[in-house]
Design an enzyme around this catalytic site. Structure first.
Site, short mmCIF file in Angstrom:
data_model
loop_
_atom_site.label_atom_id
_atom_site.label_comp_id
_atom_site.label_asym_id
_atom_site.label_seq_id
_atom_site.Cartn_x
_atom_site.Cartn_y
_atom_site.Cartn_z
N LYS A 19 14.27 -0.48 8.34
CA LYS A 19 14.39 -0.99 6.96
C LYS A 19 15.37 -2.10 6.34
O LYS A 19 15.89 -2.87 5.62
CB LYS A 19 14.15 0.66 5.45
CG LYS A 19 12.53 0.78 6.21
CD LYS A 19 12.32 1.69 4.69
CE LYS A 19 10.54 1.56 4.84
NZ LYS A 19 10.15 3.03 3.73
N LYS A 34 2.96 -0.36 3.53
CA LYS A 34 3.13 -0.57 1.78
C LYS A 34 3.67 -1.53 1.53
O LYS A 34 3.64 -2.43 0.95
CB LYS A 34 3.40 0.56 1.22
CG LYS A 34 2.18 1.66 1.54
CD LYS A 34 2.68 2.54 -0.47
CE LYS A 34 2.62 4.00 0.49
NZ LYS A 34 4.44 4.84 0.89
N LYS A 82 3.69 -0.24 13.08
CA LYS A 82 2.74 1.07 12.25
C LYS A 82 2.23 0.02 10.83
O LYS A 82 3.22 -0.92 9.85
CB LYS A 82 3.45 1.94 11.55
CG LYS A 82 4.13 1.78 10.44
CD LYS A 82 4.73 3.41 10.37
CE LYS A 82 5.48 3.34 8.81
NZ LYS A 82 4.34 3.13 7.86
P1 ATP Z 1 6.77 2.14 2.86
O1 ATP Z 1 6.14 0.79 3.68
O2 ATP Z 1 6.96 2.23 1.97
O3 ATP Z 1 7.06 3.14 3.54
P2 ATP Z 1 3.97 4.13 4.38
O4 ATP Z 1 3.11 3.41 4.62
O5 ATP Z 1 5.27 3.69 5.03
O6 ATP Z 1 5.12 2.73 3.11
P3 ATP Z 1 5.19 6.43 3.02
O7 ATP Z 1 4.75 6.78 2.14
O8 ATP Z 1 6.79 6.07 3.67
O9 ATP Z 1 3.89 5.03 3.49
O10 ATP Z 1 4.75 7.53 3.55
C1 ATP Z 1 3.76 8.58 3.53
C2 ATP Z 1 3.01 9.33 4.58
O11 ATP Z 1 1.85 8.38 5.06
C3 ATP Z 1 3.76 9.52 5.66
O12 ATP Z 1 3.20 11.13 6.01
C4 ATP Z 1 3.49 8.88 6.22
O13 ATP Z 1 4.29 9.62 8.49
C5 ATP Z 1 1.93 8.43 6.65
N1 ATP Z 1 1.95 7.31 7.35
C6 ATP Z 1 2.51 6.06 6.43
N2 ATP Z 1 2.06 4.94 7.34
C7 ATP Z 1 1.20 5.82 8.05
C8 ATP Z 1 0.36 5.08 9.73
N3 ATP Z 1 0.23 3.44 9.63
N4 ATP Z 1 -0.48 5.20 10.02
C9 ATP Z 1 -0.20 6.93 9.98
N5 ATP Z 1 0.05 7.39 8.96
C10 ATP Z 1 1.14 7.07 7.45
MG MG Z 2 7.13 5.01 5.24
#
Ligand code: ATP
Ligand code: MG
Length: 328
Positions: A111, A195, A192
């Site tokens: 990040k 969001k 991965k």
């Molecule tokens: P950001 O990009 O803002 O970090 P994010 O998609 O990574 O968003 P988070 O809010 O950081 O989402 O994570 C919330 C939950 O979703 C955590 O338990 C994280 O491990 C899970 N998670 C996030 N992305 C994935 C993915 N691609 N596959 C499986 N689990 C995920």
């Molecule tokens: Mg995340």
């Protein structure tokens, strides 16, 4: 009863990775524990968020927790910033966390590389996450695979605090789903699904209309093979199969028997059907929840009210352990 804690950042549109890696498992295990699920808005602001949009996303995220099947009669659903102890405990933990531990975090490095200027909060992210977990003395933390490293750090911080100041924190265990712990981007199966990654073909939102979800899946990156060969499977195809398996709950044997030799176009159609039928009931409940005036606000108020005494008592304990001033 052991306690479970987990959270999601209201930092954009929740996607199927968040659902398969986290939410779906929270729903499955919630009744086995005393469960607390958190909309982690203080984490979201570690990268810039438009204020009006953030406010809206907090509510949307809470409504999605409910729509996915979190039962507010059993589990507390709360917003992190509504329980003041999270930020307070984070400071105390910051003071026992070596900077080197934080600089090693993969998420921080990724990040930070994407930003021109980095707020200190991005480095502190993992300490705040440790505070979220340790403040409730949570024993189990169900997350996606990308959060394993932060959970290891949480354990290290808890152990360090315990050895410096005496037994204070429960040292939590990480719980990963057996399938779906790491869903990859549809546009780039080496990264991965997130969001915060831009691009209309990257992620399937939990609220995407069926036609849009289908379009994104049909355009997903695969490889130059024409059909599925389980002996040499590329990351894009593996990801599509993984999405199907996580939604459908199929065994590896069922997957192999059904998909071996299937052409990619047909695979994509079947993945789209599975995802659309998996998200349908959730979207229906979401619409019901947001059309009920006052319901969401009351769930969040009750959630915060239920967990605040637990959070306060941990903060008191930590203050006493560290020699900070307490009235009693
Ligand atoms: P950001 O990009 O803002 O970090 P994010 O998609 O990574 O968003 P988070 O809010 O950081 O989402 O994570 C919330 C939950 O979703 C955590 O338990 C994280 O491990 C899970 N998670 C996030 N992305 C994935 C993915 N691609 N596959 C499986 N689990 C995920
Ligand atoms: Mg995340």
């Amino acid at each position: 009863m052991k306690r479970v804690l987990s959270g999601i950042q209201p930092s954009g549109n929740l996607h199927i990775g968040n659902y398969l890696g986290a939410l779906k498992n929270w729903v499955r295990i919630q009744y086995d524990y005393e469960s607390i699920f958190c909309i982690v808005d203080l984490h979201a602001i570690t990268t810039y968020q438009d204020p009006a949009e953030l406010r809206r996303k907090i509510e949307e995220t809470a409504a999605l927790f409910l729509a996915a099947g979190i039962d507010p009669k059993h589990s507390a659903i709360m917003v992190q910033s509504a329980v003041h102890g999270h930020a307070e405990l984070a400071w105390m933990l910051t003071c026992v966390t070596p900077v080197g531990w934080l600089e090693r975090m993969t998420q921080y490095k990724a990040k930070a590389a994407a930003q021109e200027t980095i707020g200190d909060g991005l480095l502190q992210y993992a300490v705040l996450m440790a505070a979220d977990i340790l403040i409730y003395q949570a024993a189990i933390v169900p997350v996606g695979e990308d959060q394993s490293q932060h959970l290891e750090l949480t354990r290290d911080v808890a152990q360090r605090f315990n050895s410096l100041y005496g037994e204070t924190f429960v040292v939590p265990e990480t719980e990963l789903p057996s399938v779906g712990a790491r869903i990859m981007g549809l546009d780039d199966p080496e990264k991965k699904m997130s969001k915060s990654v831009p691009g209309s073909g990257h992620a399937i939102g939990l609220l995407d209309e069926p036609a849009l979800a289908r379009k994104k899946i049909m355009r997903a990156t695969t490889d130059s093979q024409p059909a599925i060969d389980f002996d040499k499977i590329g990351p894009g195809v593996a990801n599509l199969l993984n999405i199907f398996q996580a939604f459908g709950g199929w065994t590896d044997q069922q997957m192999q028997a059904h998909f071996a030799g299937m052409r990619y176009g047909d695979l994509k159609k079947q993945v789209a059907d599975m995802v659309i039928s998996g998200l349908g009931p959730l979207q229906k409940r979401y619409n019901e929840i947001v059309s009920e005036p006052g319901y969401l606000a009351s769930v969040l108020a009750q959630g915060a009210q239920r967990v605040t005494p637990i959070a306060n008592s941990t903060v008191e304990l930590v203050k006493r352990r560290m020699g900070l001033y307490t009235e009693s």
